[in-house]
Design a protein around this motif. Structure first.
Motif, mmCIF file in Angstrom:
data_model
loop_
_atom_site.group_PDB
_atom_site.id
_atom_site.type_symbol
_atom_site.label_atom_id
_atom_site.label_comp_id
_atom_site.label_asym_id
_atom_site.label_seq_id
_atom_site.Cartn_x
_atom_site.Cartn_y
_atom_site.Cartn_z
ATOM 1 N N ARG A 1 0.808 -1.221 0.000
ATOM 2 C CA ARG A 1 0.000 0.000 0.000
ATOM 3 C C ARG A 1 0.848 1.281 0.000
ATOM 4 N NH1 ARG A 1 -5.263 -1.675 1.460
ATOM 5 N NH2 ARG A 1 -5.940 0.430 0.946
ATOM 6 N N ILE A 2 1.908 1.254 -0.781
ATOM 7 C CA ILE A 2 2.702 2.480 -0.940
ATOM 8 C C ILE A 2 1.932 3.456 -1.835
ATOM 9 C CG2 ILE A 2 4.990 1.472 -0.517
ATOM 10 C CD1 ILE A 2 4.418 1.865 -3.995
ATOM 11 N N PHE A 3 2.331 4.726 -1.801
ATOM 12 C CA PHE A 3 1.709 5.733 -2.669
ATOM 13 C C PHE A 3 2.454 5.708 -4.002
ATOM 14 C CE2 PHE A 3 1.084 7.167 1.724
ATOM 15 C CZ PHE A 3 -0.291 7.244 1.757
ATOM 16 N N LEU B 1 8.268 8.364 2.302
ATOM 17 C CA LEU B 1 8.882 8.384 3.631
ATOM 18 C C LEU B 1 8.390 9.596 4.427
ATOM 19 C CD1 LEU B 1 12.529 7.295 2.733
ATOM 20 C CD2 LEU B 1 10.746 5.902 3.801
ATOM 21 N N GLU B 2 8.226 10.718 3.742
ATOM 22 C CA GLU B 2 7.696 11.921 4.411
ATOM 23 C C GLU B 2 6.297 11.654 4.963
ATOM 24 O OE1 GLU B 2 7.902 14.877 1.358
ATOM 25 O OE2 GLU B 2 10.013 15.349 1.738
ATOM 26 N N MET B 3 5.491 10.905 4.209
ATOM 27 C CA MET B 3 4.142 10.568 4.663
ATOM 28 C C MET B 3 4.181 9.771 5.961
ATOM 29 S SD MET B 3 1.919 11.942 2.680
ATOM 30 C CE MET B 3 0.385 11.043 2.849
ATOM 31 N N GLY B 4 5.221 8.945 6.105
ATOM 32 C CA GLY B 4 5.365 8.152 7.324
ATOM 33 C C GLY B 4 5.588 9.005 8.557
ATOM 34 N N ALA B 5 6.148 10.193 8.362
ATOM 35 C CA ALA B 5 6.468 11.086 9.486
ATOM 36 C C ALA B 5 5.428 12.191 9.660
ATOM 37 C CB ALA B 5 7.855 11.701 9.272
ATOM 38 N N TYR B 6 4.235 12.034 9.049
ATOM 39 C CA TYR B 6 3.281 13.159 8.997
ATOM 40 C C TYR B 6 2.757 13.566 10.370
ATOM 41 C CZ TYR B 6 -1.070 10.559 9.757
ATOM 42 O OH TYR B 6 -2.078 9.831 10.314
ATOM 43 N N THR B 7 2.813 12.685 11.368
ATOM 44 C CA THR B 7 2.314 13.064 12.704
ATOM 45 C C THR B 7 3.389 13.741 13.546
ATOM 46 O OG1 THR B 7 2.894 10.895 13.630
ATOM 47 C CG2 THR B 7 0.649 11.141 12.765
ATOM 48 N N ARG B 8 4.606 13.852 13.007
ATOM 49 C CA ARG B 8 5.727 14.367 13.813
ATOM 50 C C ARG B 8 6.067 15.808 13.455
ATOM 51 N NH1 ARG B 8 10.438 10.043 13.233
ATOM 52 N NH2 ARG B 8 11.457 11.575 14.562
ATOM 53 N N LYS B 9 6.656 16.503 14.434
ATOM 54 C CA LYS B 9 7.069 17.901 14.224
ATOM 55 C C LYS B 9 8.568 18.104 14.479
ATOM 56 C CE LYS B 9 2.806 19.616 13.671
ATOM 57 N NZ LYS B 9 2.250 18.403 13.048
ATOM 58 N N ASP B 10 9.245 17.071 14.988
ATOM 59 C CA ASP B 10 10.665 17.200 15.388
ATOM 60 C C ASP B 10 11.581 17.045 14.177
ATOM 61 O OD1 ASP B 10 9.609 14.549 15.412
ATOM 62 O OD2 ASP B 10 11.456 13.835 16.351
ATOM 63 N N ILE C 1 8.042 -0.693 4.891
ATOM 64 C CA ILE C 1 8.616 -0.818 6.241
ATOM 65 C C ILE C 1 9.301 0.486 6.642
ATOM 66 C CG2 ILE C 1 10.351 -2.021 7.643
ATOM 67 C CD1 ILE C 1 9.783 -4.540 5.904
ATOM 68 N N GLY C 2 10.076 1.061 5.720
ATOM 69 C CA GLY C 2 10.765 2.325 6.004
ATOM 70 C C GLY C 2 9.785 3.443 6.323
ATOM 71 N N ARG C 3 8.695 3.513 5.566
ATOM 72 C CA ARG C 3 7.670 4.538 5.810
ATOM 73 C C ARG C 3 7.090 4.394 7.220
ATOM 74 N NH1 ARG C 3 2.535 3.967 2.039
ATOM 75 N NH2 ARG C 3 2.402 2.064 3.282
#
Length: 234
Positions: A86-88, A97-106, A145-147
């Protein structure tokens, strides 16, 4: 770390899970095995907040996950590598990979995690600006997995990571799962390749038609005649 108790899930009038109970301790690899249609993916989707439970409880650390939105569950440190990757497909590797970090701000932490993903999956770094849909099946699984790792999860749910992969790649993916676990991430693994799953897991639960019918130490289950006949080809 994760405690599932008496989980009942329905699709319309069809009961998919019957009072499913199990737990995952910090640092473990726990696997759910069973035939197609046993309810393994439904379990993961219910934990992730994608499928509502009719009754029962799901506790992660000190949080009750029932009726919590999926993105809130990710923020608590629980993330899923979905079945079929289910990758984009129309986004680049980097954008996935950026999508994987969408809940983060750090920003600094995110940058550090990019580097960790590239260390673990050098092929993704080589294909950073390539459209994800043009990657091979194995590379797409690595990206999935990386995402997920980009959300910096404490517990990762993995749904059929070996699906559709050549045997050599299956072995590589399972080595990666062991590495991720050794680096401190707890893993709940759903996998049809029961032999591989039991070879890397600490404990296992066997699902049949939405019920847990066997549980125990993974090696003990792998040696069990009942499990061998049903899931390991004799």
């Amino acid at each position: 770390m994760l405690k599932v108790e008496k989980l009942d899930v329905y699709y319309g009038n069809i009961r998919a899970l019957h009072e499913v109970s199990f737990e995952v301790n910090e640092g473990e690899i726990v696997t759910l095995i069973g035939a197609n249609g046993a309810g393994k993916t439904t379990v993961l989707h219910t934990i992730s907040g994608l499928v509502p439970a009719r009754s029962g409880s799901v506790r992660f650390l000190d949080y009750d996950l029932i009726r919590l939105a999926p993105h809130k569950i990710v923020q608590l440190g629980l993330a899923q590598v979905p079945e079929g990757r289910r990758i984009f497909a129309n986004l680049t590797v980097k954008e996935n990979l950026e999508m994987g970090a969408y809940t983060r701000k750090d920003a600094k932490g995110i940058k550090d995690d990019y580097e960790q993903v590239f260390t673990r999956f050098p092929r993704l770094k080589e294909r950073l600006n390539q459209m994800a849909g043009t990657l091979s099946g194995g590379e797409q699984q690595m990206l999935a997995i990386g995402r997920t790792l980009m959300s910096r999860p404490k517990l990762v749910l993995m749904d059929e990571p070996s699906m559709g992969l050549a045997p050599l790649l299956v072995s590589e993916i399972f080595d990666i799962i062991k590495e991720i676990n050794a680096a401190g991430t707890t893993i709940l693994l759903v996998e049809q390749n029961a032999q591989m799953a039991l070879s890397i897991a600490n404990r296992a639960y066997v699902l049949e038609t939405g019920r847990v019918v066997l549980q125990g130490d993974a090696k003990t289950l792998a040696d069990s005649e009942e499990v061998r006949k049903a899931y390991l080809g004799g």
